[in-house]
Scaffold this active site. Structure first.
Site, PDB file in Angstrom:
ATOM      1  CE  LYS A   1      -4.419   1.257   2.080  1.00 13.33           C
ATOM      2  NZ  LYS A   1      -5.349   1.031   3.210  1.00 13.33           N
TER       3      LYS A   1
ATOM      4  CD  GLU B   1     -19.750  -3.281   8.200  1.00 11.31           C
ATOM      5  OE1 GLU B   1     -19.017  -2.484   7.585  1.00 11.31           O
ATOM      6  OE2 GLU B   1     -19.967  -4.452   7.808  1.00 11.31           O
TER       7      GLU B   1
ATOM      8  NE  ARG C   1     -22.084  -3.605   4.081  1.00 11.92           N
ATOM      9  CZ  ARG C   1     -20.975  -4.046   3.511  1.00 11.92           C
ATOM     10  NH1 ARG C   1     -19.807  -3.761   4.037  1.00 11.92           N
ATOM     11  NH2 ARG C   1     -21.015  -4.778   2.435  1.00 11.92           N
TER      12      ARG C   1
END
Length: 629
Positions: free
Chosen positions: A288, A373, A401
């Protein structure tokens, strides 16, 4: 990096010649590597002006080029998970000249959007959806009698989401032609191991190995014992050198891991895997922030960035007091210091939810459950059953969610769980996928749940305290960014649940304001000569205040940063109707459509929720007559 990129890539550059992915087809391996270098420079320089997601895109530059080089997009469906890594994809698919308008009103989105380009096969902004969507596309291709390549690119964090595993399980059962790219940027590969794994991946994805593997299975199909022995030998040999056993058990042919920045290996392995059939997973390891030293050193800090100096990496900082997120983080630490029962839960949003300090000071009381979630909410319910006091920090659009769990596991059992709901209302440049437009509507329908909406930073702290001490489920919704600038510690204790307050006295018109729009409502109230009430609580409503305002004003106007349909205004309407109180009511809130990316001020102005919009709407209903001061 050269400052010549200020107005785009140099005219003689490779990137300047790429208008569609078809232009990649004739490039050599060395040219593809040069293109990757140019693309990274262009991406850094562009995002330094607009802000946006940076580190994730830098990590997949090589992979993006290789995918478009090997596959015939857009006929081949390329599905990105979450989508914050899709900027290189946008640049290579005809939107290079649009990057200066990235995430700005009227400009291109920071996420894939089907309406924006035929190359964006699936619109997204939340995680763990790519495999399920791609599987649906693969099933549709078979249903329509078509031969089509379908590729899903998913990160290692998103792979931990429940939806991803559900889709993997289904994909193995359907045996469709589907390629899943697992983009793993949480680990590194040393050079010797990397070279071996790259070689192994090329071997395992090559025609010779595939033909021997499938031919052997066919030849031994009449000899079950030998066939089983060969299968076990194959799996054990692969299991010794790669972490693919789980995927193989789910019915996928697993290849990797390979170095996601080795263009030659990427291209050759993708070519080989394109020729294979059935469900396949290619495990790619990337870094990243690749190619930009500040982002390599702090990939989390450069995940989402404000405009910055691209030569030094220094970001612009917005002056002012603490954000609502920071108010929550400070309250959390202060409360934990006095109550050892408090634990905090986040679904992979430690930094975004303001929990970095808490995680450092109370690591044994901090739970990051990953991108899960639903589990976060039920996990909190389990903690509450045993006398622990959980605080769930979650974005409004992510709470959607976990909605079933909020109802079934928390509210139905009336458990003592506090929900700190960040990013309620419009969120600016992230746009409709991240906007918290619906939480009042879907939460106020739930029995046992208290719903609060602070108008400023001090009320936010007080409401969090009220929610925490309430012996049942309670939710505080607060917006992104900074409030009007009230000292959070001006509120020293809890608020009385269900009690509103009058902020301005007027006549004829009463503005009943729920939450973050109190400041523009007060400004509008001055111009209208109206009473302004800070309602504070969506559930329970201050019914006595509503009766008082209805008895002394000709028009009631509800104002909220939530959709009008089913929102706080609807709650007022329902109370008036049930009480037999006949009074004109105007409900102001977000319209029945998605508001696209822009600044928060532009979004509120578009919705008619700035001071001018409130005055215009009220004046129109009142016949243009404004009450005197």
């Amino acid at each position: 990096m050269s400052s010549s990129h200020a107005e785009g890539p140099p005219k003689g550059s490779l990137l300047n010649a790429i208008d569609t992915p078809a232009d990649l087809k004739g490039l050599s391996g060395r040219q593809l590597e040069e293109l990757a270098r140019e693309l990274r420079e262009f991406l850094i320089e562009t995002v330094s002006r607009t802000g946006g997601h940076l580190a994730a895109g830098l990590g997949v530059v090589d992979l993006t080029i290789a995918l478009h080089h090997v596959f015939d997009t857009p006929e081949a469906r390329l599905v990105w998970d979450v989508g914050h890594q899709s900027y290189p994809h946008k640049i290579l698919t005809g939107r290079r000249e649009c990057m200066d308008g990235l995430r700005q009103k009227g400009g291109i989105s920071g996420f894939p959007r089907r309406e924006e380009s035929p190359y964006d096969a699936f619109g997204t902004g939340h995680s763990s959806t790519s495999i399920g969507a791609a599987l649906g596309m693969a099933a549709a291709a078979r249903h329509n009698g078509e031969r089509r390549d379908v590729v899903a690119v998913i990160g290692d964090a998103s792979m931990g989401g429940g939806m991803a595993f559900e889709a993997l399980n289904h994909a193995g059962d359907l045996d469709l032609d589907l390629l899943v790219i697992l983009n793993d940027n949480a680990m590194s590969i040393s050079k010797p191991v990397g070279a071996f794994r790259n070689h192994l991946a090329r071997v395992l994805s090559g025609k010779l190995y595939t033909s021997v593997r499938e031919g052997g299975k066919h030849a031994l199909s009449g000899l079950p014992q030998l066939s089983e022995l060969v299968g076990r030998w194959e799996e054990h040999m692969k299991g010794m050198v790669m972490p693919g056993t789980l995927f193989e058990e789910l019915g996928f042919n697993y290849i990797g891991p390979i170095d996601g920045h080795d263009m030659e290996t990427l291209v050759s392995t993708l070519h080989n895997m394109r020729a294979m059939r059935g469900p396949r997973i290619l495990h790619v390891v990337t870094q990243k922030g690749r190619g930009y030293e500040p982002a390599e050193g702090d990939p989390c800090g450069y995940h989402g960035v404000t405009p910055f100096d691209w030569e030094t990496g220094k970001m612009e900082r917005t002056p002012g007091g603490p954000t609502y997120t920071q108010v929550f983080g400070d309250w959390l630490c202060d409360t934990a210091a006095g109550d050892p029962r408090l634990v905090a839960i986040t679904p992979a949003m430690c930094e975004g939810s303001g929990m970095v300090r808490f995680a450092g000071e109370y690591p044994e009381r901090y739970y990051d459950v990953g991108i899960a979630e639903q589990h976060a909410v039920t996990f909190a319910a389990g903690l509450a059953c045993e006398g622990v006091k959980p605080v769930v920090a979650i974005y409004s659009s992510f709470l959607q969610r976990g909605y079933d769990q909020l109802i079934h596991d928390v509210a139905l059992q009336n458990l003592d769980v506090t929900f700190a709901v960040d990013r309620a209302g419009q969120v600016g440049a992230d746009g409709a996928t991240h906007a918290g437009s619906f939480d009042i509507s879907f939460c106020r329908a739930i029995p046992n749940l208290v719903v609060m909406a602070p108008a400023d930073e001090a009320e936010c702290r007080g409401m969090l305290q009220s929610a925490y001490h309430y012996p049942g489920p309670a939710l505080v919704r607060y917006p992104r960014g900074r409030g009007p600038g009230v000292d959070p510690r001006a509120q020293t204790g809890s608020l009385t649940i269900g009690r509103a307050e009058v902020r301005r006295r007027g006549r004829d018109i009463a503005l009943l304001v729920f939450g973050s729009l109190l400041t523009p409502a007060i400004e509008a109230g001055r111009e209208l000569g109206a009473t302004v009430v800070n309602m504070r609580f969506v559930k329970p409503l201050d019914e006595a205040m509503i009766r008082e305002m209805a008895g002394s004003h000709e028009l009631l106007v509800t104002v909220e940063e939530n959709v009008v349909r089913g929102g706080a205004g609807s709650a007022v309407n329902e109370y008036l109707a049930a009480s037999g109180i006949g009074r004109r009511v105007l409900n102001l809130g977000l319209p029945d459509r998605f508001i696209e990316h822009a600044t928060p001020a532009e979004q509120l102005r578009e919705a008619g929720l700035d001071a001018g919009g409130i005055v215009t709407a009220v004046s129109a209903l009142a016949g243009g007559a404004k009450a005197p001061e």
